[in-house]
Scaffold this active site. Structure first.
Site, mmCIF file in Angstrom:
data_model
loop_
_atom_site.group_PDB
_atom_site.id
_atom_site.type_symbol
_atom_site.label_atom_id
_atom_site.label_comp_id
_atom_site.label_asym_id
_atom_site.label_seq_id
_atom_site.Cartn_x
_atom_site.Cartn_y
_atom_site.Cartn_z
ATOM 1 N N THR A 73 2.440 3.654 -1.286
ATOM 2 C CA THR A 73 1.428 4.528 -1.849
ATOM 3 C C THR A 73 2.007 5.921 -2.119
ATOM 4 O OG1 THR A 73 -0.064 3.303 -0.446
ATOM 5 C CG2 THR A 73 -0.975 5.235 -1.523
ATOM 6 N N GLY A 121 4.560 6.870 -7.188
ATOM 7 C CA GLY A 121 4.586 7.117 -8.621
ATOM 8 C C GLY A 121 4.199 5.903 -9.456
ATOM 9 N N LYS A 122 3.799 4.805 -8.797
ATOM 10 C CA LYS A 122 3.432 3.588 -9.532
ATOM 11 C C LYS A 122 2.268 3.833 -10.484
ATOM 12 C CE LYS A 122 2.351 1.407 -5.998
ATOM 13 N NZ LYS A 122 2.185 1.209 -4.616
ATOM 14 N N SER A 123 1.205 4.480 -9.967
ATOM 15 C CA SER A 123 0.022 4.701 -10.811
ATOM 16 C C SER A 123 0.345 5.632 -11.963
ATOM 17 C CB SER A 123 -1.121 5.297 -9.997
ATOM 18 O OG SER A 123 -1.454 4.435 -8.961
ATOM 19 N N GLU A 167 -3.131 -3.641 -8.586
ATOM 20 C CA GLU A 167 -3.649 -4.316 -7.397
ATOM 21 C C GLU A 167 -4.962 -5.056 -7.666
ATOM 22 O OE1 GLU A 167 -3.292 -2.478 -3.567
ATOM 23 O OE2 GLU A 167 -2.247 -0.821 -4.527
#
Lengths: 287, 266, 279
Positions: free
Chosen positions: A42, A45-47, A171
């Site tokens: 979490t 930087g994925k989002s 997700e």
């Protein structure tokens, strides 16, 4: 649709006390009709990364290319609409975006915004509802009367109805029970095959990465720190643990077997791969 | 645009102003706003602007941040000043058309409105930038406490305010996510005429409300399970402490008041 | 063994539902036991644990907690015995900061301030969150928020802790930190009874006993081993198969000798090793 990130940087609220790096020099390529998993804990930087895929965020510098569409800092909002349509986004807990009076109208909302006629939109909505396994009798109900799992399917149908070529899933199975999770992942695999979609999946479930992904991108501290096939990503278990990531269950189990004298050519990632690699190391049934 | 707005925002820090007691800050900010109306001649304005400049210095935040932060509000201030300018009669008339006129009194009042408004907004910005929302809530509660005499539910109001403040960032995040989801479904929030924009808000507001109601329901359940039976007979974990610095701040603003009154008559 | 929870013939139907959410449920929990409730979404697990805390106004059946029969008069007494952690980390965070949130229950109980400060600190240290005492919830991860929720309960020292899918919205790391707090708590002097709702089999495996719910009914109960051995039950209630079972199935598919009955992951590892040695 192929996707390329070319030295993409993103800065949150530049020149303010809240300035923060979102993406730092990220470059990679996703082949058309492939299944790519994005992993990392979490806040890695994925989002931020996936919001660049359809122009919800624009790079501070660098270029994102989706098919022949180029997204840079200078791209104006007017030009984003076709990108929005071609790259469908299923956000975390997508059921939170439902708003219309009936399931049918909620699903048709996207197509109507993208300029389809009412008739076309309804037909696309029915097709999408069918694709995600929603029974017809639910179409005229209020989305808020449905169960959590059904609401999520409505939301996903609402994205699919605009006929995207790229499907981004953040997700998508969070909060579902095990059967719901398995059914939903199988549904995405089928959608990908039937509609020749390019799928991008953000996930914490390493078993899903092992089962479905052609390639995986590992994010940490706004950087892309590794890209490769799942086998390449998980090949070095020490490195994986150092990134606070987990191994797929089968790989973890295989690791234990290695300490017991078993040998594997490559680290097995699924129960099936593990069983295959155990042939020759275990006696056969009925001997 | 809104991202730049600084009024109402808090920046954590450890400056002298950050550490002042919120009761002191609230009272002093209000006091400053009241005496801002005592300004008459240029000397008084110089004094007040010099004072607020000093206060900004004490926040430890850059001066340009304030300038940019107040920027979005400058048009509101200019608009108010222009209204004053066009509708105030009296003194020498330079120009008039129908009910609109520019007079010498009008120029004076609109300048005063503009400068006072600027002082007030800067002070309010300083207050919120250096005081955590929770501290403001605590301060308001402490200042409202005398109202208990007339059976005003001070404790309930304070808890309500604190819970509301606690959920502001959560709901802002949620609003951002829903906006992103609807933009991805082809909604254009910043495009088209008024009607189109209003219609674009529906797919944002409904999920936001539905979500907020769900959260409120969960929160009520959680509070009940943790023994919340109303605001009576509760003890308090958080208490406010008055320091010497707070007394000094009060003295400073009283001195400012006195000097201001003196300058008024010069 | 003293019974700390007794549920007898409990039924409940939501006002606008067409069938009961809880259908004649009876079970008991021993003091100090760790019991996990499993079953697919909508099977009635959450409603059941809410009923224990008097958060659902049931008409039929009885609930007895620590010797007190639950009634409108006794509900606050019963709630003193039970600490609940809910699914959504955001929606149960009452306080504006970590310390404020942990203090919330203590404030409600009218605990004097000096004692309260000590208990808040102790509880936050127990969940390894004391260094975040002044943080606002928006700057915490989901796992950290759930640990704060646990601290709020530890501070009240209840004899029962109920976890209503408390780890289901967390990432694997967050889930692990919450579970390790629970394991630590089990070994402490407090050693509360734990009742947890979960879909996660590794979490369920830590319980001493599983209750399986389906369609508002308690359809099975037993040790994790007994329940995990029953593949049909697991599949019909929408649960995952344990990894050891999946691997055994794959071994059989490859024509290899597979275990004839359920083994835990560790046991399967031993079993394969023994077999490997014979090669």
């Amino acid at each position: 649709m192929a996707i390329t990130f070319d030295h993409v940087n993103y800065m949150y609220q530049p020149n303010s006390p809240f300035e923060a790096v979102g993406l730092s020099d990220v470059s990679f390529t996703v082949p058309s009709e492939s299944f790519t998993a994005i992993i990392g804990h979490t806040g890695s930087g994925k989002s931020t990364l996936v919001q660049h895929l359809n122009g919800l965020l624009k790079p501070t510098s660098g270029t994102v290319t989706v098919d022949d569409f180029q997204l840079t800092a200078k791209t104006t909002n007017k030009h984003l609409k076709s990108l929005h349509q071609h790259v469908g986004m299923v956000f975390q807990f997508p059921e939170n975006q439902l708003f219309d009076q009936t399931v049918e109208r909620d699903i048709a909302f996207g197509p109507l915004n993208f300029g389809f006629t009412n008739e076309e939109a309804m037909s696309l909505a029915h097709q999408a509802a069918h694709d995600v396994g929603l029974p017809d009798e639910l179409l005229n109900r209020s989305p808020f009367e449905l169960s959590g799992g059904q609401m999520r399917r409505v939301a996903i149908a609402g994205v699919l109805a605009s006929q995207p070529r790229v499907l981004v899933l953040d997700e998508p199975t969070a909060g579902l029970d095990p059967r719901g999770r398995a059914e939903m992942m199988a549904m995405f695999a089928k959608l990908k095959a039937d509609q020749q979609l390019t799928v991008i999946l953000v996930t914490h479930q390493m078993d899903d990465v092992a089962d479905y992904a052609d390639q995986a991108l590992v994010m940490a501290h706004s950087n892309l720190i590794k890209a490769g096939t799942p086998a390449e990503i998980f090949a070095n278990p020490e490195w994986v643990k150092a990134q606070q990531l987990a191994l797929p269950t089968a790989a973890n189990f295989a690791q234990h077997l290695v300490t017991r004298g078993f040998e594997f050519d490559s680290l097995p990632l699924t129960a099936e791969q593990l069983a295959i690699q155990l042939r020759g190391q275990l006696p056969k049934e009925g001997r | 645009m809104l991202e730049q707005l600084t009024l109402g925002r808090y920046i954590p820090g450890h400056s002298w102003l950050h550490r002042l007691d919120p009761r002191a800050k609230l009272v002093l900010a209000c006091y400053f706003i009241v005496i801002a109306f005592l300004t008459t001649n240029w000397l008084t304005y110089v004094l007040m602007f010099a004072f607020i400049g000093g206060v900004i210095f004490l926040t430890g935040l850059s001066f340009s941040y304030f300038v940019r932060g107040i920027g979005p509000l400058i048009w509101l201030i200019v608009f108010t000043a222009i209204l004053q300018l066009l509708f105030t009669p009296g003194g020498h008339i330079y120009w008039h058309w129908g009910i609109l006129m520019i007079t010498s009194t009008g120029i004076q009042t609109s300048t005063a409105v503009f400068l006072r408004f600027l002082l007030i907004i800067t002070m309010a910005t300083v207050l919120t930038l250096t005081t955590a929302p929770l501290a403001i809530a605590d301060g308001v509660e402490a200042l409202l406490r005398p109202l208990r005499v007339i059976h005003f539910p001070v404790a309930q109001t304070a808890l309500m305010l604190s819970v509301a403040l606690r959920f502001v960032p959560t709901l802002l995040d949620e609003a951002q996510t829903i906006m992103n989801a609807q933009r991805a479904r082809g909604v254009e929030f910043n495009n088209g005429g008024l009607i189109k924009r209003l219609r674009a808000i529906v797919p944002l507001l409904i999920p936001l409300f539905v979500g907020a109601i769900g959260r409120a329901d969960d929160l009520a359940t959680a509070m009940e399970s943790r023994g919340y039976q109303g605001a009576t007979n509760r003890t308090r974990y958080r208490v406010l402490k008055w320091h010497n610095a707070d007394t000094i701040a009060v003295v400073v603003i009283l001195v400012l008041n006195v000097v201001l009154v003196v300058l008024r008559h010069m | 063994m003293t019974k700390i929870i007794s549920v007898n013939d409990l039924s409940y139907q939501y006002p606008d539902a067409d069938r009961p959410t809880l259908n004649h449920i009876s079970f008991e929990v021993n003091a100090g036991e760790w019991v996990a409730i499993v079953g697919h979404n909508g099977s009635g697990k959450s409603t059941l644990v809410r009923a224990l805390d008097g958060l659902i106004d049931f008409k039929s059946g009885t609930v007895t907690v620590a010797g007190t029969k639950l009634s409108p008069e006794s509900v606050w007494l019963v709630r003193e015995h039970i600490g609940m952690v809910f699914q959504n980390p955001d929606n149960q965070f009452v306080g504006a900061t970590v310390a404020d949130d942990v203090a919330f229950g203590l404030e409600n109980a009218g605990v004097p301030r000096p004692e309260m400060q000590q208990r808040v600190q102790d509880a936050l240290e127990a969940v390894d969150m004391w260094q975040f005492a002044e943080r606002e919830p928006s700057r915490l991860s989901g796992g950290q928020k759930q640990r704060v929720a646990l601290a709020g309960i530890i501070a009240m020292n209840p004899s029962i802790i109920v976890l209503d899918e408390a780890t289901s919205m967390l990432d694997p790391h967050g889930r692990q930190t919450v579970l390790s707090v629970l394991q630590h708590l089990r070994r402490s002097n407090q050693a509360p009874t734990i009742l947890s709702i979960t879909h996660d089999l590794s979490e369920a495996a830590q319980a001493q006993r599983l209750l399986v719910m389906d369609n508002g009914q308690l359809i099975s109960e037993g040790t994790p081993r007994a329940i995990f051995s029953d593949e049909q039950l697991l599949e019909s209630t929408g649960l995952d198969l344990p990894f050891s079972t999946k691997l055994s199935q794959q071994l059989a598919k490859q024509g290899l000798i597979a275990p004839k009955h359920y083994l835990t992951d560790d046991e399967l590892e031993d079993w394969l090793w023994q077999l490997h040695l014979t090669m």
